[in-house]
Design a protein around this motif. Structure first.
Motif, PDB file in Angstrom:
ATOM      1  N   GLY A  17       0.761  -1.195  -0.048  1.00 33.39           N
ATOM      2  CA  GLY A  17      -0.079   0.037  -0.095  1.00 33.39           C
ATOM      3  C   GLY A  17       0.830   1.245   0.159  1.00 33.39           C
ATOM      4  N   VAL A 141       1.387  17.470  -3.034  1.00 34.69           N
ATOM      5  CA  VAL A 141       1.648  16.438  -2.083  1.00 34.69           C
ATOM      6  C   VAL A 141       0.924  15.080  -2.468  1.00 34.69           C
ATOM      7  CG1 VAL A 141       1.458  15.880   0.352  1.00 34.69           C
ATOM      8  CG2 VAL A 141       1.586  18.328  -0.388  1.00 34.69           C
ATOM      9  N   HIS A 150      -5.964  15.186   6.214  1.00 30.23           N
ATOM     10  CA  HIS A 150      -4.760  15.913   6.809  1.00 30.23           C
ATOM     11  C   HIS A 150      -4.201  16.984   5.969  1.00 30.23           C
ATOM     12  CE1 HIS A 150      -3.889  12.345   9.615  1.00 30.23           C
ATOM     13  NE2 HIS A 150      -4.759  12.831  10.011  1.00 30.23           N
TER      14      HIS A 150
HETATM   15  P1  TYM Z   1       1.878   6.627   6.303  1.00 31.11           P
HETATM   16  O1  TYM Z   1       3.330   6.512   6.917  1.00 31.11           O
HETATM   17  O2  TYM Z   1       0.914   6.129   7.096  1.00 31.11           O
HETATM   18  O3  TYM Z   1       1.758   6.230   4.720  1.00 31.11           O
HETATM   19  C1  TYM Z   1       2.904   6.679   4.085  1.00 31.11           C
HETATM   20  C2  TYM Z   1       2.050   6.790   2.612  1.00 31.11           C
HETATM   21  O4  TYM Z   1       1.576   5.680   2.143  1.00 31.11           O
HETATM   22  C3  TYM Z   1       0.284   5.887   2.057  1.00 31.11           C
HETATM   23  N1  TYM Z   1      -0.710   4.684   2.212  1.00 31.11           N
HETATM   24  C4  TYM Z   1      -1.303   4.105   1.417  1.00 31.11           C
HETATM   25  N2  TYM Z   1      -1.623   4.043   0.197  1.00 31.11           N
HETATM   26  C5  TYM Z   1      -2.458   3.429  -0.386  1.00 31.11           C
HETATM   27  N3  TYM Z   1      -2.860   2.049   0.182  1.00 31.11           N
HETATM   28  C6  TYM Z   1      -2.596   1.853   1.630  1.00 31.11           C
HETATM   29  N4  TYM Z   1      -3.171   0.844   2.041  1.00 31.11           N
HETATM   30  C7  TYM Z   1      -1.696   2.707   2.143  1.00 31.11           C
HETATM   31  N5  TYM Z   1      -1.178   2.857   3.324  1.00 31.11           N
HETATM   32  C8  TYM Z   1      -0.514   4.186   3.422  1.00 31.11           C
HETATM   33  C9  TYM Z   1      -0.254   6.957   2.869  1.00 31.11           C
HETATM   34  O5  TYM Z   1      -1.494   7.600   2.187  1.00 31.11           O
HETATM   35  C10 TYM Z   1       1.033   7.863   2.809  1.00 31.11           C
HETATM   36  O6  TYM Z   1       1.073   8.727   1.532  1.00 31.11           O
HETATM   37  N6  TYM Z   1       0.683  11.348   7.877  1.00 31.11           N
HETATM   38  C11 TYM Z   1       1.550  10.629   6.955  1.00 31.11           C
HETATM   39  C12 TYM Z   1       3.306  11.056   6.934  1.00 31.11           C
HETATM   40  C13 TYM Z   1       3.354  12.111   6.790  1.00 31.11           C
HETATM   41  C14 TYM Z   1       3.262  13.000   5.687  1.00 31.11           C
HETATM   42  C15 TYM Z   1       3.807  14.383   5.880  1.00 31.11           C
HETATM   43  C16 TYM Z   1       3.043  12.671   4.245  1.00 31.11           C
HETATM   44  C17 TYM Z   1       4.004  12.948   7.566  1.00 31.11           C
HETATM   45  N7  TYM Z   1       4.044  14.247   7.136  1.00 31.11           N
HETATM   46  C18 TYM Z   1       3.816  15.610   5.047  1.00 31.11           C
HETATM   47  C19 TYM Z   1       2.775  14.024   3.217  1.00 31.11           C
HETATM   48  C20 TYM Z   1       3.349  15.125   3.759  1.00 31.11           C
HETATM   49  C21 TYM Z   1       1.365   9.364   7.185  1.00 31.11           C
HETATM   50  O7  TYM Z   1       1.188   8.688   8.395  1.00 31.11           O
HETATM   51  O8  TYM Z   1       1.723   8.068   6.116  1.00 31.11           O
END
Ligand code: TYM
Length: 325
Positions: A17, A141, A150
């Motif tokens: 993902g 982004v 967010h």
């Molecule tokens: P995080 O670490 O949970 O996930 C990282 C990225 O992967 C994407 N993602 C998915 N996309 C498709 N299917 C899935 N099952 C799946 N799981 C995760 C998330 O959408 C993300 O793009 N808050 C963010 C981290 C963050 C961030 C930022 C992102 C912190 N600061 C600034 C962009 C800009 C997060 O927890 O992503």
């Protein structure tokens, strides 16, 4: 000029993902814009954590960035905690954000609200994320669907700050994934595939899983008893998820069109397993090379932190001045 910012939280070993929703798109975008890709380790402190594991996963995640094909010469790849500018700006944005809007954050409602040991930082986490983005004056982004809210908050904070104190921030736009925006857990296709699942979770394909493990997980994916391959996320979420994964892996934009090629779940699963394994094979190979050269990854992170600092410093200085410090 376009500036792209996106981060990954090192709270678990990255999943398919993360790759389809984020990492792979970073690679596609990296030559079209200035790109800033932090490993956001401070976000890893919002939930119960083990210090050694967090440190290890931070390096693993950075190594996966490179293994996926990010070019360290053109992208700024760094460890969020190497800069104090993110937390500094986050505080200014906490003084811009309202409790009411953080109360509406779905992830907090699901993961923390009302539990006695929820960390304060889990509540303020979206504000730190906004700082990660706004510090670099990001225009775009790329994130998966789960980050949409967010990003909306980030835009609201930028607009509010600018209106109150002057034009300091750029209001960023989300680049949603066309396909692969929300990959589901193979064992529970109603939940997203999450790296925070237990390490041995059977429904979660990790980027570093061996081909045998990937095949085993895909073949055991939950489907349904209709015995009919149709793209119907509502009534056949497991099958639809497999079709989404296949479509994303082979670069087909219409998962429903793929469905017509299959008459059995077994055949579909075999093709999904093959597609995922071949998609990840080059990444796995490069990861093995990079993991054998930790000093290289370390140098990338150190250099990235210096370049990130040079980019963020003027914005944070401008925000401080504007707000009255
Ligand atoms: P995080 O670490 O949970 O996930 C990282 C990225 O992967 C994407 N993602 C998915 N996309 C498709 N299917 C899935 N099952 C799946 N799981 C995760 C998330 O959408 C993300 O793009 N808050 C963010 C981290 C963050 C961030 C930022 C992102 C912190 N600061 C600034 C962009 C800009 C997060 O927890 O992503």
């Amino acid at each position: 000029p376009r500036t792209i910012v996106s981060g990954v939280k090192p709270t678990g070993s990255l999943t398919l993902g993360n790759y389809l929703g984020a990492l792979r798109r970073f690679v596609d975008l990296q030559h079209d814009a200035r790109c800033v890709f932090p490993v956001v380790d401070l976000h890893g402190l919002t939930v119960p954590h083990d210090p050694e594991r967090l440190r290890r996963l931070t390096v693993e995640t950075a190594t996966l960035y490179l293994a996926a094909g990010l070019d360290a010469a053109s992208c700024v790849i760094f460890r969020q905690s190497d800069l104090s500018l993110h937390t500094e700006l986050a505080y200014l944005l906490e003084c811009t954000a309202y409790v009411g809007e953080l109360d509406r954050m779905i992830q907090f409602k699901e993961k923390g609200r009302g539990r006695p040991k929820t960390r304060v930082s889990l509540y303020t986490y979206p504000v730190l994320m906004a700082a990660d983005i706004l510090a670099y004056r990001a225009t775009h982004v790329p994130v998966g669907d789960d980050q949409r809210q967010h990003l909306e908050l980030t835009r609201d904070l930028a607009l509010r700050f600018n209106r109150a104190y002057g034009e300091v921030f750029v209001v960023p736009e989300m680049i949603p994934a066309v396909i692969g925006a929300r990959i589901k857990d193979l064992r529970n296709p109603l939940a997203k595939m999450s790296k925070d699942a237990p390490d041995d979770a059977a429904g979660c394909v990790r980027l570093l899983d061996s081909p045998d493990v990937i095949r085993h997980k895909v073949m055991r994916a939950v489907t349904d008893s209709r015995h009919e391959v149709r793209y119907d996320p509502e009534n056949q979420p497991g099958v639809a998820n497999l079709l989404d994964i296949l479509a994303a892996c082979v670069g087909e934009s219409d998962p429903a069109a793929l469905a017509t090629r299959y008459s059995s779940y077994g055949a579909l699963k075999r093709d999904v397993a093959d597609a995922v394994i071949s998609l990840l094979a080059p990444l796995r190979a490069r990861y093995a090379d990079l993991a054998a050269a930790p000093e290289y990854v370390d140098a990338v992170l150190r250099d990235g932190a210096e370049r990130a600092r040079a980019l963020a410093e003027p914005t944070v200085a401008a925000a401080k001045r504007a707000i009255g410090l």
